[in-house]
Design a protein around this motif. Structure first.
Motif, PDB file in Angstrom:
ATOM      1  N   UNK A  16       0.833  -1.201   0.000  1.00 37.76           N
ATOM      2  CA  UNK A  16       0.000   0.000   0.000  1.00 37.76           C
ATOM      3  C   UNK A  16       0.868   1.252   0.000  1.00 37.76           C
ATOM      4  N   UNK A  17       0.333   2.309  -0.580  1.00 38.42           N
ATOM      5  CA  UNK A  17       0.964   3.616  -0.511  1.00 38.42           C
ATOM      6  C   UNK A  17       0.170   4.431   0.490  1.00 38.42           C
ATOM      7  N   UNK A  18       0.851   5.100   1.380  1.00 44.42           N
ATOM      8  CA  UNK A  18       0.221   5.895   2.424  1.00 44.42           C
ATOM      9  C   UNK A  18      -0.564   7.053   1.812  1.00 44.42           C
ATOM     10  N   UNK A  19      -1.886   7.130   2.081  1.00 45.10           N
ATOM     11  CA  UNK A  19      -2.685   8.252   1.553  1.00 45.10           C
ATOM     12  C   UNK A  19      -2.084   9.595   1.976  1.00 45.10           C
ATOM     13  N   UNK A  20      -2.123  10.536   1.057  1.00 43.29           N
ATOM     14  CA  UNK A  20      -1.577  11.864   1.321  1.00 43.29           C
ATOM     15  C   UNK A  20      -0.118  12.026   0.949  1.00 43.29           C
ATOM     16  N   UNK A  21       0.568  10.916   0.601  1.00 45.30           N
ATOM     17  CA  UNK A  21       1.973  11.012   0.219  1.00 45.30           C
ATOM     18  C   UNK A  21       2.090  11.230  -1.282  1.00 45.30           C
TER      19      UNK A  21
END
Length: 143
Positions: A16-21
């Motif tokens: 997953x990619x961290x939301x907001x990054x």
């Protein structure tokens, strides 16, 4: 379908990619371009103002996730009995070497080879020195 999503088999959860990054935003852009029906050349073109290494990293992770899904759907049909050799047709045989357990190229059944390969790729993708998740860290790694 249960067999496909059994994580004790070959399916691995998506990274997953961290939301907001920044990477999350690039991932969303990549997903949108791949599902919009545009040509592939335009879909993988570096967006203006974005870091090329971050863009490539996002596509590598997405590709890995998609390959995991595809492999998860066929792995039950390729067993050590039905696929005793990892090959690319009759002319090519793939052998595993990792310099840890397998010091020399070793013939393995296809499922074992694929499990080792997917584990190895996952280690590479999760290695912060190769695929940093912090914004701007790609430039530091390349120096």
């Amino acid at each position: 379908l249960k067999q496909v999503f059994n994580k004790d088999k070959t399916f691995r959860p998506k990274r997953k990619f961290e939301p907001g990054t920044q990477r999350f935003e690039l991932h969303k852009r990549a997903q949108a371009s791949l599902s919009s029906g545009v040509d592939l050349k335009a879909a993988v073109q570096l967006p203006s103002g974005e870091d090329q290494n971050d863009w490539v990293a996002v596509h590598v992770v997405d590709f890995f996730n998609r390959i995991n899904l595809i492999y998860g759907t066929i792995c039950e049909f390729c067993t050590e009995r039905t696929c005793p050799v990892m090959s690319g047709g009759p002319k090519y045989e793939y052998r595993w070497q990792d310099d840890l357990k397998y010091k020399k190229p070793t013939a393995l059944p296809a499922p074992q080879y694929m499990n080792l390969l997917m584990d190895w790729i996952e280690v590479q993708i999760n290695n912060e020195d190769i695929f940093p998740t912090s914004v701007g860290k790609c430039e530091e790694v390349l120096k």
